[in-house]
Design an enzyme around this catalytic site. Structure first.
Site, mmCIF file in Angstrom:
data_model
loop_
_atom_site.group_PDB
_atom_site.id
_atom_site.type_symbol
_atom_site.label_atom_id
_atom_site.label_comp_id
_atom_site.label_asym_id
_atom_site.label_seq_id
_atom_site.Cartn_x
_atom_site.Cartn_y
_atom_site.Cartn_z
ATOM 1 N N ARG A 99 9.250 -42.104 -28.438
ATOM 2 C CA ARG A 99 10.659 -42.269 -28.066
ATOM 3 C C ARG A 99 10.994 -43.738 -27.816
ATOM 4 N NH1 ARG A 99 14.035 -38.006 -27.556
ATOM 5 N NH2 ARG A 99 12.652 -36.366 -26.926
ATOM 6 N N ARG B 263 1.310 -34.094 -31.112
ATOM 7 C CA ARG B 263 1.573 -33.150 -30.010
ATOM 8 C C ARG B 263 0.632 -31.948 -30.036
ATOM 9 N NH1 ARG B 263 7.887 -33.280 -29.735
ATOM 10 N NH2 ARG B 263 7.748 -31.037 -30.012
ATOM 11 N N ARG C 96 -3.818 -52.379 -49.944
ATOM 12 C CA ARG C 96 -2.423 -52.059 -49.617
ATOM 13 C C ARG C 96 -2.090 -52.419 -48.178
ATOM 14 N NH1 ARG C 96 -2.681 -45.987 -52.090
ATOM 15 N NH2 ARG C 96 -1.788 -46.444 -54.128
ATOM 16 N N ASP D 190 4.547 -39.324 -24.512
ATOM 17 C CA ASP D 190 5.107 -40.674 -24.594
ATOM 18 C C ASP D 190 4.663 -41.580 -23.438
ATOM 19 O OD1 ASP D 190 6.534 -39.544 -26.683
ATOM 20 O OD2 ASP D 190 8.339 -39.233 -25.491
ATOM 21 N N GLY E 185 9.517 -31.306 -25.172
ATOM 22 C CA GLY E 185 8.497 -31.238 -26.231
ATOM 23 C C GLY E 185 7.154 -30.823 -25.670
ATOM 24 N N MET F 218 5.055 -41.362 -32.687
ATOM 25 C CA MET F 218 6.103 -40.991 -31.726
ATOM 26 C C MET F 218 6.032 -41.882 -30.487
ATOM 27 S SD MET F 218 6.406 -36.886 -31.719
ATOM 28 C CE MET F 218 7.365 -36.013 -32.947
ATOM 29 N N GLY G 46 9.065 -33.606 -18.952
ATOM 30 C CA GLY G 46 9.293 -35.039 -18.997
ATOM 31 C C GLY G 46 10.599 -35.378 -18.298
ATOM 32 N N ASP G 47 11.168 -36.514 -18.638
ATOM 33 C CA ASP G 47 12.354 -36.974 -17.914
ATOM 34 C C ASP G 47 13.507 -35.968 -17.969
ATOM 35 O OD1 ASP G 47 13.923 -38.861 -16.441
ATOM 36 O OD2 ASP G 47 14.972 -39.303 -18.308
ATOM 37 N N THR H 223 4.269 -35.640 -20.835
ATOM 38 C CA THR H 223 4.830 -36.161 -22.082
ATOM 39 C C THR H 223 3.785 -36.998 -22.803
ATOM 40 O OG1 THR H 223 6.346 -37.703 -23.136
ATOM 41 C CG2 THR H 223 6.024 -38.044 -20.809
HETATM 42 O O1 F6P Z 1 8.943 -36.658 -25.993
HETATM 43 C C1 F6P Z 1 7.966 -36.251 -26.856
HETATM 44 C C2 F6P Z 1 8.430 -36.408 -28.283
HETATM 45 O O2 F6P Z 1 7.367 -35.963 -29.098
HETATM 46 C C3 F6P Z 1 8.882 -37.826 -28.649
HETATM 47 O O3 F6P Z 1 7.797 -38.688 -28.879
HETATM 48 C C4 F6P Z 1 9.732 -37.548 -29.856
HETATM 49 O O4 F6P Z 1 10.731 -38.535 -30.030
HETATM 50 C C5 F6P Z 1 10.377 -36.238 -29.518
HETATM 51 O O5 F6P Z 1 9.557 -35.604 -28.567
HETATM 52 C C6 F6P Z 1 10.546 -35.333 -30.702
HETATM 53 O O6 F6P Z 1 11.136 -34.162 -30.287
HETATM 54 P P1 F6P Z 1 11.451 -32.951 -31.285
HETATM 55 O O7 F6P Z 1 10.142 -32.272 -31.570
HETATM 56 O O8 F6P Z 1 12.372 -32.098 -30.525
HETATM 57 O O9 F6P Z 1 12.067 -33.531 -32.519
#
Ligand code: F6P
Length: 369
Positions: A194, A296, A185, A150, A16, A192, A125-126, A148
Site C-alpha cells: 500500500r 498474502r 535483462r 504491509d 485483506g 504489495m 489493519g488500519d 497486515t
Molecule cells: O493491506 C494488504 C494489501 O495486500 C495491500 O498490500 C494491498 O494494496 C491491498 O491489501 C490489496 O487488497 P485487495 O486484495 O482487496 O485488492
C-alpha cells in the site's frame, strides 16, 4: 469491563487476509475457553453479525477446541474476511438509484447486544481497527490485534503477516537473479505494501536487489537508468529492481487501479509503467513480475505464528483485566497495550533515516533518488 462480567466474546478478521490470522483465532479461542468464556467467530469482518440476511446458514460460528484444532499453520482465515464491510460507511442505494455511504454502526451495536456478546477481539489493519475504535467509542468492549502484510500500523514494532510476506518475496526475487543474468535483462518486481515501502525495502535488501523504489522516496527514472548503465560498465549485465505498489515518480502520482465506494483505493500498475520507461531509457530488455496476492498466502513463518499466538492470548488477558479500546502491540521483549486512538488514522511509513535504508545505500543499492 470487569473480569467476572465476561461470559461470551466474539472474534472477527477484517481487511485483506494475512498469514497468522488462524493462529490468532486459535489463541483467542483456547485462552477464552480456558477462562470459562464462550467464543463466537463472526464471518467476513462484521458482516456475519450485522447483515444476517446474507447468511442463511448463520453468520456466527461458535468456536470450540475442535473448530480451532490444527489451524495454526494455515494461511487465510477460517472466519472469512472482507474489505467491503465498513458499517460506518455502508454503501447504500437511494430511491433515485444513486449510492451513498450510510452510518449503520448502531445496527452493529444492537446486534452485539442481541447476541449477548460482551466483548470483541478485532483482528485487522488500519481500516478494521478504525471501525473497532468507532464501535468502542459507542460502548462495545474491544481489543484490537494488529494484522497486515504491509507492516504500516503505528505503535507496534511489527504486524503479523509481514514476516511471511517478506520471506516469500525474498525467495521470489532470489529466483529472478538467475533468469535475469542468463538473459541479461532488467527484471522489475512489483510487491504489495500500500502506501508504505516495508515489504519492498526488507525483501529487496535481503535478496540483493540493485534498485528499490518505495513510496517514501519518490523516484527519478533517470537515476535508475544511470544505475543500470553503471552496472553494465562494471560487467553486471542484468539488474533487479524491486518496486512497491505505492511508489510514485518525483512530482508524479500513484498508480491506482480503482476507487470504489465503501472501500480503500486499489493500487497497482507501477511495475508495468516503469518497465516500459526503463526499456526506453536504457535500451535493455526489461520484464515485469507482479507478486501481488502471492504475498498474502501460504503458511505463516515461525515468527508470524509466534507473534500471532502471543497477540491472541494477550488480547484475552487484556479483556480479563478490563482493558478496552486498546490494541495489542509488540514492544520487544514483551507485548503491551496501546489506546486504539493512538493507532488509527496514522500510517507507519519507512523513516528515511532508518538504518535499513542507510545500510541499503552502503551496499550500493539505488533508491531512485
Ligand atoms: O493491506 C494488504 C494489501 O495486500 C495491500 O498490500 C494491498 O494494496 C491491498 O491489501 C490489496 O487488497 P485487495 O486484495 O482487496 O485488492
Amino acid at each position: 469491563m470487569a473480569r467476572s462480567s465476561i461470559k461470551r466474546i466474539a472474534i472477527n478478521t477484517g481487511g485483506g487476509d494475512a498469514p497468522g490470522l488462524n493462529a490468532v483465532i486459535r489463541a483467542v479461542t483456547i485462552s477464552a475457553l480456558n477462562r470459562g468464556w464462550e467464543v463466537i467467530g463472526i464471518r467476513d469482518g462484521l458482516n456475519g453479525i450485522f447483515l444476517p440476511d446474507q447468511y442463511p446458514d448463520g453468520g456466527l460460528i461458535p468456536l470450540t477446541r475442535e473448530k480451532v484444532r490444527g489451524i495454526t499453520h494455515l494461511g487465510g482465515t477460517i472466519l472469512g474476511t472482507t474489505n467491503r464491510g465498513n458499517p460506518f460507511k455502508y454503501p447504500t442505494k437511494r430511491k433515485d438509484g444513486t449510492m451513498y455511504e450510510k452510518d449503520r454502526s448502531d445496527d452493529v451495536i444492537r446486534a452485539f447486544k442481541k447476541h449477548k456478546i460482551d466483548a470483541l477481539v478485532a483482528v485487522g489493519g488500519d481500516g478494521s481497527l478504525t471501525i473497532s475504535h468507532g464501535l468502542a467509542e459507542k460502548g462495545l468492549a474491544v481489543v484490537g490485534v494488529p494484522k497486515t502484510i504491509d507492516n504500516d500500523l503505528d505503535k507496534t514494532v511489527i504486524t503479523f503477516g509481514f514476516d511471511t510476506a517478506v520471506s516469500f518475496a525474498t525467495v521470489c526475487i532470489d529466483r529472478l537473479h538467475s533468469t535475469a543474468e542468463s538473459h541479461q535483462r532488467v527484471m522489475v518486481v512489483e510487491v504489495m505494501g500500500r502506501y508504505a515501502g516495508w515489504i519492498a525495502l526488507n525483501s529487496g535488501i535481503s535478496a540483493s536487489a540493485d534498485v528499490i523504489l518505495i513510496p517514501e522516496i519518490p523516484y527519478d527514472l533517470q537515476k535508475v537508468a544511470e544505475k543500470i548503465k553503471e552496472r553494465e560498465r562494471q560487467g553486471g549485465h542484468f539488474t533487479i529492481i524491486v518496486v512497491a505498489e505505492g511508489a510514485k515518480p518525483k512530482g508524479g502520482s500513484l498508480s491506482v487501479v480503482s476507487k470504489e465506494l465503501g472501500r480503500a483505493e486499489r493500487l497497482g500498475g507501477v511495475g508495468e509503467r516503469i518497465t516500459a520507461e526503463i526499456q526506453a531509457l536504457t535500451g535493455k530488455e526489461t520484464r515485469c513480475v507482479v507478486l501481488g496476492h502471492l504475498l498474502r498466502g501460504g503458511t505463516p513463518t515461525t515468527f508470524d505464528r509466534l507473534i500471532s499466538l502471543r497477540f491472541g492470548a494477550a488480547a484475552v488477558r487484556a479483556l480479563e483485566q478490563g482493558k478496552t479500546n486498546v490494541m495489542v502491540a509488540l514492544d520487544p521483549p514483551t507485548v503491551r497495550y496501546v489506546p486504539l486512538e493512538q493507532v488509527t488514522g496514522r500510517m507507519k511509513a519507512v523513516p528515511l533515516d532508518c538504518d535499513t535504508i542507510l545500510s541499503g545505500r552502503d551496499l550500493g543499492i539505488s533508491f531512485g533518488d
